[in-house]
Structure formats: structure tokens, C-alpha cells
Design a protein around this motif. Structure first.
Motif, PDB file in Angstrom:
ATOM      1  N   PRO A  99       4.439   3.320  -0.812  1.00 20.80           N
ATOM      2  CA  PRO A  99       5.669   3.265  -1.613  1.00 20.80           C
ATOM      3  C   PRO A  99       6.909   3.196  -0.732  1.00 20.80           C
ATOM      4  CG  PRO A  99       4.756   5.483  -1.657  1.00 20.80           C
ATOM      5  CD  PRO A  99       3.753   4.610  -0.952  1.00 20.80           C
ATOM      6  N   TYR A 100       6.736   3.475   0.565  1.00 22.23           N
ATOM      7  CA  TYR A 100       7.886   3.500   1.450  1.00 22.23           C
ATOM      8  C   TYR A 100       8.065   2.197   2.208  1.00 22.23           C
ATOM      9  CZ  TYR A 100       6.757   8.274   0.280  1.00 22.23           C
ATOM     10  OH  TYR A 100       6.425   9.396  -0.411  1.00 22.23           O
ATOM     11  N   THR A 140      11.804  11.241   1.241  1.00 21.48           N
ATOM     12  CA  THR A 140      11.321   9.861   1.235  1.00 21.48           C
ATOM     13  C   THR A 140      12.510   8.927   1.081  1.00 21.48           C
ATOM     14  OG1 THR A 140      10.964   9.832  -1.155  1.00 21.48           O
ATOM     15  CG2 THR A 140       9.109  10.528   0.213  1.00 21.48           C
ATOM     16  N   LYS A 146      -9.436  17.730   3.437  1.00 19.00           N
ATOM     17  CA  LYS A 146      -8.898  17.931   4.784  1.00 19.00           C
ATOM     18  C   LYS A 146      -7.494  17.348   4.895  1.00 19.00           C
ATOM     19  CE  LYS A 146     -10.240  16.936   9.529  1.00 19.00           C
ATOM     20  NZ  LYS A 146     -10.257  18.228  10.225  1.00 19.00           N
ATOM     21  N   ARG A 147      -7.261  16.225   4.225  1.00 23.34           N
ATOM     22  CA  ARG A 147      -5.988  15.522   4.387  1.00 23.34           C
ATOM     23  C   ARG A 147      -4.949  15.866   3.330  1.00 23.34           C
ATOM     24  NH1 ARG A 147     -10.059  12.758   6.008  1.00 23.34           N
ATOM     25  NH2 ARG A 147     -10.021  11.286   7.744  1.00 23.34           N
ATOM     26  N   THR A 174       0.832  -1.210   0.000  1.00 22.63           N
ATOM     27  CA  THR A 174       0.000   0.000   0.000  1.00 22.63           C
ATOM     28  C   THR A 174       0.865   1.259   0.000  1.00 22.63           C
ATOM     29  OG1 THR A 174      -1.718  -1.201   1.160  1.00 22.63           O
ATOM     30  CG2 THR A 174      -1.835   1.180   1.264  1.00 22.63           C
ATOM     31  N   LYS A 193       2.890  11.176   2.674  1.00 25.22           N
ATOM     32  CA  LYS A 193       3.682  12.357   3.003  1.00 25.22           C
ATOM     33  C   LYS A 193       3.503  13.448   1.966  1.00 25.22           C
ATOM     34  CE  LYS A 193       7.041   9.434   5.233  1.00 25.22           C
ATOM     35  NZ  LYS A 193       8.408   8.956   5.323  1.00 25.22           N
ATOM     36  N   LEU A 194       3.868  13.137   0.723  1.00 24.73           N
ATOM     37  CA  LEU A 194       3.895  14.178  -0.304  1.00 24.73           C
ATOM     38  C   LEU A 194       2.500  14.655  -0.655  1.00 24.73           C
ATOM     39  CD1 LEU A 194       6.618  12.559  -2.557  1.00 24.73           C
ATOM     40  CD2 LEU A 194       6.912  14.210  -0.705  1.00 24.73           C
ATOM     41  N   MET A 200      -2.530   6.815  -0.644  1.00 23.40           N
ATOM     42  CA  MET A 200      -1.240   6.139  -0.785  1.00 23.40           C
ATOM     43  C   MET A 200      -0.957   5.807  -2.250  1.00 23.40           C
ATOM     44  SD  MET A 200       0.184   6.122   2.073  1.00 23.40           S
ATOM     45  CE  MET A 200       1.515   4.949   1.940  1.00 23.40           C
ATOM     46  N   GLU A 257       0.354   8.800  -3.568  1.00 25.16           N
ATOM     47  CA  GLU A 257       1.706   8.975  -3.024  1.00 25.16           C
ATOM     48  C   GLU A 257       2.735   8.221  -3.882  1.00 25.16           C
ATOM     49  OE1 GLU A 257       2.218  10.817  -0.160  1.00 25.16           O
ATOM     50  OE2 GLU A 257       4.358  10.432   0.066  1.00 25.16           O
ATOM     51  N   TYR A 258       2.362   7.046  -4.394  1.00 21.06           N
ATOM     52  CA  TYR A 258       3.256   6.302  -5.295  1.00 21.06           C
ATOM     53  C   TYR A 258       3.659   7.171  -6.485  1.00 21.06           C
ATOM     54  CZ  TYR A 258       3.625   1.393  -3.766  1.00 21.06           C
ATOM     55  OH  TYR A 258       3.976   0.247  -3.121  1.00 21.06           O
ATOM     56  N   GLU A 302      -5.790   4.131   1.374  1.00 22.64           N
ATOM     57  CA  GLU A 302      -5.239   3.435   0.204  1.00 22.64           C
ATOM     58  C   GLU A 302      -5.260   4.326  -1.036  1.00 22.64           C
ATOM     59  OE1 GLU A 302      -6.538  -1.133   1.462  1.00 22.64           O
ATOM     60  OE2 GLU A 302      -7.776   0.046   0.092  1.00 22.64           O
ATOM     61  N   SER A 343       5.810  10.115  -5.294  1.00 25.74           N
ATOM     62  CA  SER A 343       7.124   9.718  -4.772  1.00 25.74           C
ATOM     63  C   SER A 343       8.136   9.485  -5.881  1.00 25.74           C
ATOM     64  CB  SER A 343       6.993   8.459  -3.905  1.00 25.74           C
ATOM     65  OG  SER A 343       6.756   7.326  -4.722  1.00 25.74           O
ATOM     66  N   PRO A 363       0.983   7.923   6.958  1.00 23.86           N
ATOM     67  CA  PRO A 363       1.592   7.030   5.971  1.00 23.86           C
ATOM     68  C   PRO A 363       1.832   7.737   4.634  1.00 23.86           C
ATOM     69  CG  PRO A 363      -0.732   6.469   6.352  1.00 23.86           C
ATOM     70  CD  PRO A 363      -0.349   7.490   7.371  1.00 23.86           C
TER      71      PRO A 363
END
Lengths: 356, 356, 356, 356
Positions: free
Chosen positions: A140-141, B42, B264-265, A138, B70-71, B223, B226-227, B220, B230, B68
Motif C-alpha cells: 500500500p506504500y 505510513t 513469527k512475523r 503489492t 509495518k502495521l 501485505m 497491510e492494505y 504478499e 493502512s 515491507p
């Protein structure tokens, strides 16, 4: 469309029918049964002139198949498919009246970890070893698996203990390598509708273990398998691993009713993976037993389709009960897997190993 | 980990910090804001020595990020991301106080079909045209899209009408081509956790439209984005298209609450696709309006960041109201798409096109 | 079965048809429309001799109704039902082109608490006040509501501010009292299929607000309303309050697509309750706006069916923004409610109060 | 709060502690175990002065219970609850190492129908007979059960064959009658959170079979049971009957993992109802077997506490295989039940009847 051949049709006649089908721009899938061969036809977008085919020597009749899935259907092949997975210690049979067991760590972390687990599993009667070299994560880290290095470790487990190796491929590059190193190519739940990957698996020479997607309907599950068969690889095993629901006491809701439902519609063998299905150690063994029980055929105990249970991570680093030195060491050099680690001891596995 | 730079930090200083981060074997992601730049880090598996970074010129502080993701997080970048999608008729802005509209046929079938639809959409103010050249289909026997031929047709639509083109990539091969021909790379719901594809999209030079998986949780979903980020591609738009539930009156359950939840996130813009979400013509317009409404910021109408995506087939061959000759013709030569075709007229689109 | 009367049929003729229906041991439900009256027939287990009814004066035809729901169906009554709820300050209209607002605390705790909230709501244009005197609680050890004492407090709110009172009944005993004290009888989500309670509500003289069950399909929802209508109470308002899904970022998944779906099938008005639907303060206002938007009819703004939003607990004890002394005091003597408390200020409510 | 008594505490001491608890305005629930008695305390809203209780003769200690459920919790009572259901042919034991079977028609339709089914079930070892006299139906126009007439028919079955009778109560009126006529009071899935009914059942003198709601979480399920126990009726059996999910091949998704989950948290016995859970005949037997298997305790086969409930209509009128004259006749006079009718023959039941 299905061409049903006479029971005494010759190989030559079957080949002729296939040739004729392909000359129409279609694809022929001969499916030999114990009594007769049926030939599935795929690729037809419009009506086919049945007269041509029905008049060929050896043909009984042509049957239109209305279901969206054809090659996986029991209409196409009435008997249960029984797969033989060649391993260094002889064929492992999946289907029929034996229960196949698959076990191993969630992720391949080090050679020591894998050999230690394999040594213990060997004693419990497990003959298929699974472990992830490519991990769909889930985040990438998170640790994404050792890749080819992991496959090489699995090779050593294979060599030393004679296990058949089951491991996941996540794209066409990894599938090339998995096909080379392993005995069974696993397609994970997140890739159940990665159709490019399914097609690639359909061109592979090794059997495929296809896991049900987290919210896949039964039709979608069977259609995903159909993708693999439609490319010519008929050695497909399905695997129920739990679906996503509102229910919050377990990670997924193991949908055991899918087992008789699959068996009614399809000839393919079906596995159950209670460890992903529940994510909780104390539920793995009861649900493994239930998985074995649900597959018993109601009318005759002879037709128990074999199903496989995976009890992962027999000695994962994150298991508190394990104090052997090497896995602990590996936990330092590798980020520990985030998937739940479930400790199942050998006697428990042996209990399950007994055929009904 | 996040490195917050001083508001007057120079480009040079930012470059220096990035260089230092990379010298530690990590990856630096400079995220310029209106006041200051933050640099996401990362790739860190263990603890990082903050002292080294905090002592560099221009650095205010280093903040550990516990989420979980970040970016994609608003912790990393407080302001809404506003994307500029270059098209032949100028940049289309996604984010901010305008509603972007995307429309077009489900699948690209013929040049005539696409040009006819495009001509009508042009008049309604839509500036992004979508149509599938690669179709992820449940059945291997369904029309799988025209592939590169379809991309060429989309190119002609682009050229003739000045639309930005949005189209789906289903594997790394198709992504190479989509990146070449189109303006926005779409990742479909079934591939939301095809992590190899997400990484490839993260190395692409074009913006990415990422659809939520059918049973993806919010984490998910973020995330998966995020992939992409990243790997260095920060131009990501999310898209809610309905989730799978017990509810049986619509194909999917459109989860509009995800819009304020994402806002919000995360700083990323979010689309809503009410046509896949409902699968019913009479629900598309009400839900499009609701999608616009749900994104309006409570305290000030200037910060409306929600945007609506409309993908109904404006004049698909299977629509009974459409009697134009060419699409009807094409329906004969091409298997008609199985996805529901929804006919929305121009005045309806124009209604939606007005910013709040 | 539906008996369609001529547009100029007299009251006398309608009465005659009803009498004849009842003489057959069936139940007649005259449903006056703007053009003509239709008479629904329920209670028929076998075939009815249509000849008898069709030959009566004033009858156009008898139409068999195949849907499982009859009285709630748009087939039975084409126009939207518009309800008039009598309150001390005049009728509140539900349905048509106004948006009705319902607001108030989750549970009635003290007279001071209720009067304080009511005073603030009065200024924002809300005309229906809700608060629970009987609380269906997951735990037997949670505060179960003040019962009749709570109803008396609501009566004072009614008297002092002229609000119509909406409050929940949980069994036949409480329904007797709610019918006596309140203006609208609420049936909660957990009781949506408490058929004994629905039948009792169907014999009540006050309008009923029926909330959708947590996993109710659309048909089950409409059938629950049918229970109420079948007993003779046609003043039913439906309420979507979120369904239970895998999605974990909000308490429930608000299924806004149910609004156009209900409007297509039924003439009943439908409310949306975004506070239970989301359980998060920052989502209430966006989803309230979306609720209003989803109900707007696409082709003509005249047919906007009125929907109501409940913004509970304008000054609940557990709200951090509230510092008024009395609710704080009451929180000591009464266990604080476990339901999420959402603070919405007056200007926000006023914003919503404007009809489209 | 839990008061743990010494193992040699006298009845007198236990009574004293209870008296003291009640003098504090609280409710005392003595729970005798094999080693010692624990006394649960409910009704406490604030802190209790432990000193008073801990100083009483016979008391070991007072333990605060943090879980939302108390009386149903394994923390309160470590051993499995074993229920004795008195029937004319002796006690039926639920819990422990035997599998109890419950079978019978969906709805009681006629005396002939029930006696015919009962006669066949008698031979198969079933000792609990179930059949609905009060049917909670989605439609107000469906057959709602025979009511008291049905209970009288069940009484005759009881008398003639010695079965214990299990039948559903749907409101307080029907519960009064069910308590009088039957041996086990069933609370159906739709009423799992009808808290008034649960409280009434808690004051009944007969055991209660509580079915899980269609979308009930595990906590809600246990809390519903807690309602019954908190009123003083400790003879509660839980029943998993399938939950509602996206999965469309069966009516509900049987959530067998709830069995080990309940057993971990609670001492109450749990049934499984595979006929409602699947709604398909060919799945009932495999899932019954799985239900038996999932309850087997991993470490010792002596502690099998799972029991299976079989409710298929052994010879319902709508079953095509059944041609006996009387049920067919009754189908004419009574609307046939809408619930699926599943035909299971005697040898199948006998197979299940064998304890593991």
C-alpha cells in the motif's frame, strides 16, 4: 447451447431467432462466421425446448455445448477472431498473419517520460502504447499510479504519435475512465478472477486485454474471458505473462505451451508478455522470439495467429543505460516503480516487428 | 517508521504525537499494547526528521521499520492481537487460548436450508456462522449467490440463533451491504490482491477475514492485510485455505507451516480452512486437528493463538447422507453449488470445539 | 489380481495356491490379515485364467485390482500394517496407537558427536536413531558422508544405547553395507524414483523407510513403495518430507494432507519429517504436533496410525546453543553439513513422545 | 579455484601446473579455450596457498570461483562448448550455429520397429537416433525395456543407417553396457540427482545427455552436470524437458526461459525436449520452433547455441495414423509403452532441420 444458422440465413431470420431466445428469458449471442452465423445461448439453467428453435426459419440445428466455456470456444466459432483496434493512425489488426507489438513504460510517471519513450517506439514500428495509470501494487506504500492524470498523459501520447493506448483498469471507477481515454482496457493478472470487474469490462465498448492469473489453469483463464464475452463484449485478447512455480531463476515461468493450447480450444487471439514472464532483461528478446515461433500453425504458415510482445520501459528511470535528462528528473519527484525495468533498444524491436 | 511511547504516556501526549505526524502530511496509526503504545507512520516517501518527533513529550524513540509490512508486523506490536467480534449472544473472542469455530453452508440457498444448518450448528458450540450471499464463481453461468436476499436470510439466522455472521464481499457495492448486515467481512482468495476492495475493507467498521490467495507468498499475504490496516481497520484475521501446487490428490495443498510463520512475523490471528484446502470430506477432520495443533505455542500452552475455521456444509443439499425435506426442495429451485459439500456431524464439531 | 482365501484356509492350501500361481510364470504375494489371507499376483501381462485358481481348495474368489498399485493398496490388505523393528532394546513398533520417534544428526561426523547426541536422545524416549553415512549432496564438492566408517560409528551408538539405526543408502553398494549395519534402510527423496535402488531394497531383509520425492504425486509415491513390495519386502514405511512449491518462506511445503490420503489408499504406515519439510527451527515443533494430530482417526482413538517425527541434530556443531567441545572440534576437521541444523531440546521431544 | 594460463603457455607448463595441483591432494581440470587454457581445481576443502601456483611458469593468475558450480560455469570457460559426437556417418556437432535433431521411439520394442522408424528419420536429416532399452517406469508392472537386447537392436540401427545412438542408462550396470553400445549416454530426469550414477557417467568415455529433473532448480541442474565434469567427462549436454507445476493442460510445463538462463551461466550446450515437455502431439511442433527461437543470440545470429531435441515416436504402435504391419505386431508381444506417442511426419522434421 449453440444455434447453427443456414449459410444463406437472412439478417431478419437471425434477429428472429435471437428474439425468440430472449423471450425464453435467455441471452442470445450471434457470432457471425465467414460461412454462416452461429448463435450462442447463455443463461439457461435447465433444459431448453429445442423443438421451438429448430423449427424457426433459417436454423440448421441446435447443438448442446458441454464445455464450461461457450462463447470463447472454437466449437462456437471455428475461425480465429481477428480484432481491429481503431487508433488515430488507422486500425491495428490483432490476429491473422501479422505480429502486433505493444510497448511502453511500466508506469506513467510524467508527460516528458512518456513522450520520450513514445518518440523512440514510434520509429520501431510499434503501434500500441501501454503504460500504467492505475498500478496494482503489492504494498500500500508503493506508488499507486497517477490515476486520471496519467490517462491524460497517455491521451497526449495518443494524439501526438497516433498510438493506440493500452492501459489497466483495477476497479469499476477506473474502468469508466480507462474506457473513456484509452483504446484497449487491460485487466491485470491479479484481477483475472475479479468477476465484478470482468462483467463491467464485458459491458465496455472498447477491446479488452485479459492477462492470465499467476496460478490460473487454462480453463479458468478461458472462463475469465467467457465472463467478458457473456456480457456482450467479444473483443477480447488473452495474454500469457508467466505462472508461479518453484523455479527461482526467473520471476515467473513463461508457459508458452499455453499458446497452442488456447488456439486449439478458442478462437481468441493470445499475446505473450515476456517481460513480466521473466523479469530479466537478457531473457526478453529470446523469449519474444520464442513467443512468435510458438504461434506458427503447424500445418500452414498462413494461419499464424498474431501475438503481441510487450517490451516495457524503453527508457525507464531505473535503467542504468539511460542518461536522458527528463526521466531522471521525474525519478526524483515520483517514487520509482518497483517492477523490473527492461531496456530494449529500437533495432531489437524492429527485428521483432517483422512478420514471420 | 514506528514511534514508541513511554509506558506512562498520557492519551493527550499520544494525540499530540499523532497530530504532529499528520501535520507532516503522513498518517498516524496508534497501536495500544499492554505496556505501552506504539504509533506506526505510513505515507512517508522520503526521510522524516526524527528530531521533531523524538523531542515530543512521552516519546521514547523512533524506530525505522525496514520490512515491507509495518502495521501487521510483530515489530510494531509484540503481543498477539485479540479480536472481539460482537454478536447477539455476546462477544466472540478470536486470538488467545480459545479456538473459534466458523461453520455453515457454502452458499446461502434458502431460509429453510440456513435455519436447518444453523439449528444443528448451534448445538455444537459454533458461534460464527458463514454462508455466501455473493459467490465468486469460475463460470459466469454458475449460481452467483442470492445477493442482498441472501444477506437477509443470514440476518434471520443471526436473530434466531445469536450467531455472528461471516460472509464474503466481492466488490465495493456488495461490501457496503455486507458491512450493514454481517459481523465479519470476508475477502476471498481470488480477491486477495484486489487492492481497491482491500482499501474499501480498510474503511469498514467491521472486522475483516482475509483469505490467502491461491499462489500468494507469505509477504504478499501480509501485505494484503497491510492494505486493510493502512486504511485504519486493525481488526483483521488471516485465513490459510490451501495453495496451488502440482499435487493432484487434493484440490489445494494446505500449507500449515504458514501458521507458525505468520505468528513469527505478525500479531494478527490466523484461521485455517481445511474444507477448501482439501476438498475431501475424509480429510477435513484430520486437518482441522492438525490446524489446532500447529498453532500451539511450544513453550507454554497458554499462548495458543491458532484458531480453526470450519466451513463445511453441515447439511448441504448435495450431501447424500442428508434427507431432510427442505434443502432437497431448494436444490430444485436453485442450481446446486459446484463447491464440494462436506458433511460433518455435530459430535465431530463438538470434538473440535474443545479448547486444547 | 487378488486371490481371497477362506478364513479357515490352511497354510497348506495357501502354499498350494502360491505354487500354482508361480507355475503360471507369475509371482505370488501372500498377505496374512487378521481374518483371512489374500494373495496378490504380480507379473501378469495378459489375462489369467481365473477358473484354475478359483477352483483350488480354500479359495473364496479372485478379484481384479484396477489400481496401478496393488500390494500397497488397502484393497489388498484392509488393516493397517504394523511393523516391528528389532533393536537391541527390543522391538520398536511402527503403526498402531503409539507414536514412534526418530531423531539424530543430519550427517554422522565423528563418534564423539554421535555418542553425545545419542546420550541426550536416549533420555527423551526416542528409540530410533538416524544419521547419514552416505549423503546425497547437491554439490560434488560438499562432504559426501563418512561411508562405511560412518556406519561403524552408528553401530557403536546401537551397541551402547540400544537404538535401532536408520540410515540412508544411495546405491546398491551402499545398500549392501547399510543392510548389514543398520536396522532400517532409508531411501531418500532424490532416489524415490531410482527404480534399480528400489528393487534392490525390495530384496533386502531389513525394513525400508521411503521418503517422498520433492515433486512426487501421491500415485508415484505409492508406486515407488510398490516397487519395494513387489520384490518381496513388505516392511515399508512411507515418509512425507515436504514438496516443492512456489511458496518461499520455508524450504519445502509440508503436505500434511497426504497422511489421511495415504491412509485411505494404503495399509502402510506413514512418517512425517517436519525438519526437512520446513528447514526452520521454530516450525519443527508446531508441525510435529500437527503431524501427530493429522493422523488421529476421527471415529475411534484406537486406530491412530503411528507416525514418526524426526528432530535432527539435537546438538549439531552449527547450532549456536551447543557448546560441548567435541562436536565443535569435529567441525574443524569435517566440512560442516549444509543442511539446516535444528536444535530441539529433550523436554520438547518428551512432549511429543506421549501417545495421544 | 581457477588457474588462468598465459595465452602462449606450453603444454609442458600446463602439465606442470596440473602435477603441482595434484601433489596438493587436489584435482586439476585443464579447460582449453581458443585463446588460453584455464585449469579448474576441485577437491579443495580449505584455503589453498596461491603463491605456489601463481609463481609457476606460464600462470597469469589464480581466481577464486564463488559459484557453487565451477567447471560448468562460464567464468571458467567463456566460449560455448562445442561437442563432436563421432558416428558412423561422421561427427555430429552439438553447439555452434547448427541445430542438432534427435528423434526415435520412446522404447525400443523390436528390430523391425526401430529399423522402420530409422529409415523414415534418415530421410529427414536427423543424425542422432534415440530409443530406450532401459525404461524408468513409474509402475513395477510396466514394460521395463529390452535391456541389452534393446541395445543390440540400436546397434543395428547404427550400423545400417549411420546414426549416432542416444540411449538412457539407469544404474551403473546399464551404464557399462550403454557406454559400450551407444554414442551418447542419457541420464533421465528421475536420475538427475542420482549422484552415484552421475559420478559413474563422469568416468565414462562417451558424451552425456543430462535431463533436468522434474522439479530441479537451475542451480541443481547445473550442479548435477558439475558432478559429471568433476569426474573428468567434460562432454555434457543439458536438456530441458518440462517441469512440474499446477498447470494441468499439459503433462509438464516447458520452461524455455531456462535456455538463455543456462547460456548466461554455463558454456554447456542445452537441448529442449518438447515431446516430454508437453505430452501432446499438437504442441510438439510449435514448441520445437519456440525452442529453436529462444536460443538465438540477440546480438549476433552466429552464436546460436540452442539446439532442439525431438524425441517423439515417429511411428509408435499406439499411434492411430500408423498402419504398418510390423509395429502393430510387436504391440501384441510387448506391452505398449505408457508414454505418450507422438506422430510427427518427415516434412515437419525437415522444417526443423534447417538452421536458422
Amino acid at each position: 447451447m449453440l444455434v447453427v444458422m443456414q449459410s444463406h440465413a437472412t439478417e431478419e431470420q437471425i434477429r428472429e431467432v435471437c428474439k425468440r431466445i430472449e423471450s425464453l428469458g435467455l441471452k442470445a449471442h450471434p457470432m457471425p462466421g465467414s460461412l454462416r452465423t452461429a448463435i450462442g445461448i447463455t443463461g439457461n439453467k435447465g433444459a431448453i425446448d429445442l423443438g421451438i428453435l429448430e423449427s424457426l426459419p433459417g436454423v440448421v440445428e441446435c447443438i448442446p455445448v458441454s464445455k464450461p466455456y461457450k462463447l470463447v470456444s472454437r466449437d462456437t466459432k471455428q475461425e480465429d477472431s481477428i480484432l481491429r483496434i481503431p487508433t488515430p493512425s488507422g486500425d491495428v489488426i490483432v490476429g491473422g498473419d501479422k505480429i502486433a507489438l505493444v510497448a511502453g513504460p511500466c508506469a506513467v510517471e510524467t508527460e516528458e517520460q512518456c513522450l520520450a519513450i513514445a518518440g523512440r517506439l514510434k520509429k520501431s514500428g510499434v503501434r500500441l502504447f501501454r503504460g500504467g495509470a492505475y498500478k496494482p501494487r503489492t504494498s500500500p506504500y508503493s506508488f499507486q499510479g497517477l490515476g486520471e492524470e496519467g490517462l491524460k498523459i497517455l491521451s497526449k501520447v495518443r494524439e501526438k504519435y497516433g498510438f493506440g493506448i493500452v492501459t489497466e483498469a483495477i476497479d469499476s471507477e477506473s474502468l469508466d475512465l480507462v474506457e473513456e481515454y484509452a483504446d484497449v482496457i487491460q485487466i491485470g493478472a491479479r484481477n483475472m478472477q475479479n468477476f465484478s470487474l470482468l462483467k463491467r469490462a464485458g459491458r465496455a465498448k472498447k477491446p479488452v486485454l485479459l492477462k492470465r492469473g499467476m496460478s490460473a489453469t487454462l480453463d479458468e483463464f478461458l472462463m475469465a474471458a467467457e465472463y467478458v464475452l457473456s456480457e456482450g463484449n467479444y473483443n477480447v485478447m488473452l495474454c500469457e505473462r508467466g505462472v508461479r512455480t518453484f523455479s527461482d531463476f526467473s520471476r515467473n515461468t513463461l508457459d508458452l505451451a499455453v499458446v497452442p493450447a488456447v488456439k486449439k480450444r478458442s478462437h481468441l487471439p493470445i499475446f505473450v508478455d515476456p517481460s513480466h514472464g521473466t523479469g530479466k532483461r537478457h531473457k526478453v528478446l529470446p523469449l519474444s522470439r520464442a513467443a512468435v515461433a510458438v504461434g506458427a500453425d503447424a500445418s500452414s504458415s498462413k494461419f499464424i495467429t498474431s501475438r503481441t510482445k510487450r517490451s516495457p520501459t524503453a527508457c525507464s528511470p531505473s535503467s542504468p543505460r539511460n542518461s536522458s535528462p527528463s526521466p531522471t528528473k521525474c525519478a526524483k519527484s515520483r517514487p520509482s516503480s518497483t517492477a523490473p525495468s527492461i531496456d530494449v533498444n529500437e533495432s531489437e524491436l524492429r527485428q521483432l516487428g517483422c512478420p514471420l
